[in-house]
Design a protein around this motif. Structure first.
Motif, mmCIF file in Angstrom:
data_model
loop_
_atom_site.group_PDB
_atom_site.id
_atom_site.type_symbol
_atom_site.label_atom_id
_atom_site.label_comp_id
_atom_site.label_asym_id
_atom_site.label_seq_id
_atom_site.Cartn_x
_atom_site.Cartn_y
_atom_site.Cartn_z
ATOM 1 N N MET A 174 0.817 -1.181 0.000
ATOM 2 C CA MET A 174 0.000 0.000 0.000
ATOM 3 C C MET A 174 0.870 1.257 0.000
ATOM 4 N N ASP A 175 1.935 1.250 0.773
ATOM 5 C CA ASP A 175 2.827 2.415 0.824
ATOM 6 C C ASP A 175 3.423 2.735 -0.546
ATOM 7 N N LYS A 176 3.683 1.708 -1.301
ATOM 8 C CA LYS A 176 4.229 1.896 -2.649
ATOM 9 C C LYS A 176 3.264 2.719 -3.507
ATOM 10 N N TYR A 177 1.982 2.448 -3.387
ATOM 11 C CA TYR A 177 0.977 3.199 -4.153
ATOM 12 C C TYR A 177 0.899 4.651 -3.680
ATOM 13 N N LEU A 178 0.932 4.839 -2.374
ATOM 14 C CA LEU A 178 0.882 6.205 -1.838
ATOM 15 C C LEU A 178 2.092 7.018 -2.297
ATOM 16 N N ARG A 179 3.266 6.410 -2.228
ATOM 17 C CA ARG A 179 4.478 7.109 -2.674
ATOM 18 C C ARG A 179 4.388 7.467 -4.153
ATOM 19 N N ALA A 180 3.915 6.524 -4.947
ATOM 20 C CA ALA A 180 3.801 6.771 -6.393
ATOM 21 C C ALA A 180 2.789 7.885 -6.669
ATOM 22 N N ALA A 181 1.671 7.868 -5.976
ATOM 23 C CA ALA A 181 0.657 8.911 -6.182
ATOM 24 C C ALA A 181 1.221 10.277 -5.808
ATOM 25 N N GLU A 230 -3.622 13.063 -13.090
ATOM 26 C CA GLU A 230 -4.326 11.973 -13.767
ATOM 27 C C GLU A 230 -3.641 10.635 -13.478
ATOM 28 N N LEU A 231 -2.312 10.652 -13.472
ATOM 29 C CA LEU A 231 -1.574 9.424 -13.180
ATOM 30 C C LEU A 231 -1.686 9.058 -11.706
ATOM 31 N N ALA A 232 -1.732 10.057 -10.837
ATOM 32 C CA ALA A 232 -1.929 9.785 -9.409
ATOM 33 C C ALA A 232 -3.278 9.114 -9.194
ATOM 34 N N GLU A 233 -4.296 9.628 -9.876
ATOM 35 C CA GLU A 233 -5.632 9.019 -9.744
ATOM 36 C C GLU A 233 -5.619 7.574 -10.240
ATOM 37 N N LYS A 234 -4.954 7.340 -11.343
ATOM 38 C CA LYS A 234 -4.881 5.984 -11.904
ATOM 39 C C LYS A 234 -4.217 5.010 -10.932
ATOM 40 N N ILE A 235 -3.131 5.436 -10.323
ATOM 41 C CA ILE A 235 -2.429 4.604 -9.326
ATOM 42 C C ILE A 235 -3.350 4.331 -8.134
ATOM 43 N N LEU A 236 -4.061 5.354 -7.694
ATOM 44 C CA LEU A 236 -4.951 5.194 -6.540
ATOM 45 C C LEU A 236 -6.152 4.317 -6.880
ATOM 46 N N ASP A 237 -6.622 4.375 -8.117
ATOM 47 C CA ASP A 237 -7.685 3.462 -8.548
ATOM 48 C C ASP A 237 -7.226 2.012 -8.408
ATOM 49 N N GLN A 238 -6.005 1.745 -8.838
ATOM 50 C CA GLN A 238 -5.450 0.390 -8.713
ATOM 51 C C GLN A 238 -5.294 0.003 -7.242
ATOM 52 N N ALA A 239 -4.875 0.959 -6.435
ATOM 53 C CA ALA A 239 -4.622 0.672 -5.025
ATOM 54 C C ALA A 239 -5.901 0.319 -4.271
ATOM 55 N N VAL A 240 -7.000 1.050 -4.541
ATOM 56 C CA VAL A 240 -8.232 0.751 -3.801
ATOM 57 C C VAL A 240 -8.827 -0.592 -4.210
ATOM 58 N N VAL A 241 -8.535 -1.033 -5.416
ATOM 59 C CA VAL A 241 -8.966 -2.377 -5.814
ATOM 60 C C VAL A 241 -8.172 -3.418 -5.024
ATOM 61 N N ARG A 242 -6.911 -3.162 -4.866
ATOM 62 C CA ARG A 242 -6.031 -4.106 -4.166
ATOM 63 C C ARG A 242 -6.186 -4.057 -2.649
ATOM 64 N N PHE A 243 -6.458 -2.852 -2.098
ATOM 65 C CA PHE A 243 -6.584 -2.664 -0.654
ATOM 66 C C PHE A 243 -7.899 -1.929 -0.348
ATOM 67 N N PRO A 244 -9.028 -2.592 -0.528
ATOM 68 C CA PRO A 244 -10.315 -1.898 -0.431
ATOM 69 C C PRO A 244 -10.682 -1.396 0.969
ATOM 70 N N ARG A 245 -10.010 -1.833 2.003
ATOM 71 C CA ARG A 245 -10.319 -1.385 3.363
ATOM 72 C C ARG A 245 -9.322 -0.346 3.877
ATOM 73 N N THR A 246 -8.479 0.170 3.005
ATOM 74 C CA THR A 246 -7.495 1.178 3.390
ATOM 75 C C THR A 246 -8.038 2.548 3.027
ATOM 76 N N PHE A 247 -8.614 3.223 4.026
ATOM 77 C CA PHE A 247 -9.345 4.453 3.776
ATOM 78 C C PHE A 247 -8.435 5.626 3.436
ATOM 79 N N GLU A 248 -7.165 5.538 3.776
ATOM 80 C CA GLU A 248 -6.208 6.581 3.394
ATOM 81 C C GLU A 248 -6.116 6.697 1.871
#
Length: 153
Positions: free
Chosen positions: A1-8, A18-36
């Motif tokens: 999860m930290d990897k996605y946050l750093r990338a965003a 736009e790329l930050a949003e794309k990364i975060l879209d992928q992250a919420v699919v992978r970690f759906p209970r991580t509200f950050e």
């Protein structure tokens, strides 16, 4: 999860939301209970991409689950409601934010604006005073707002 946050954050730093949003879209699919992740995606959508409906959905999800962990989400969601002309709902959100962050002057200013729009002039004036008390840097903005709106209560 930290990897996605750093990338965003990296994409935001180089002005590519736009790329930050794309990364975060992928992250919420992978970690759906991580509200950050939802919170950051909502901020990206609101502040950078102006995708207000999607941002509103993410902020609402975060606030249903973790309101005390993300008090600024009330502030940002209030801003979206103001943009929609839903001042009563914005006031509720700004008030919820101020319950958690009572010395945040900028939110008093924003709530004063919403109160004014609904005709609550005394309450708006009181919030403008609180705004300056907690954040004197807003004195010029408060003076301009009062002058522009003939609000000298």
């Amino acid at each position: 999860m930290d990897k996605y946050l750093r990338a965003a954050h990296k994409y935001l730093n180089v002005k590519k939301p736009e790329l930050a949003e794309k990364i975060l879209d992928q992250a919420v699919v992978r970690f759906p209970r991580t509200f950050e992740l939802y919170y950051l995606r909502a901020k990206v959508r609101h502040r950078y991409l102006k995708k207000e409906t999607l941002a509103l959905q993410d902020f609402s999800l975060v606030l249903r689950s973790r309101p005390d962990q993300f008090p600024k989400a009330f502030w940002y969601r209030g801003d979206i409601y103001v943009g929609y002309g839903q001042y009563q709902q914005a006031i509720k959100d700004y008030t919820a934010c101020l319950k958690r962050m009572p010395t945040y002057g900028k939110v008093y200013f924003k709530r004063a604006h919403a109160l004014f729009k609904l005709g609550y002039y005394r309450e708006a004036s009181a919030d403008l005073k609180r705004c300056v008390r907690y954040n004197p840097v807003y004195q010029d903005a408060v003076t301009a707002f009062r002058k522009e709106n003939h609000l000298w209560l």
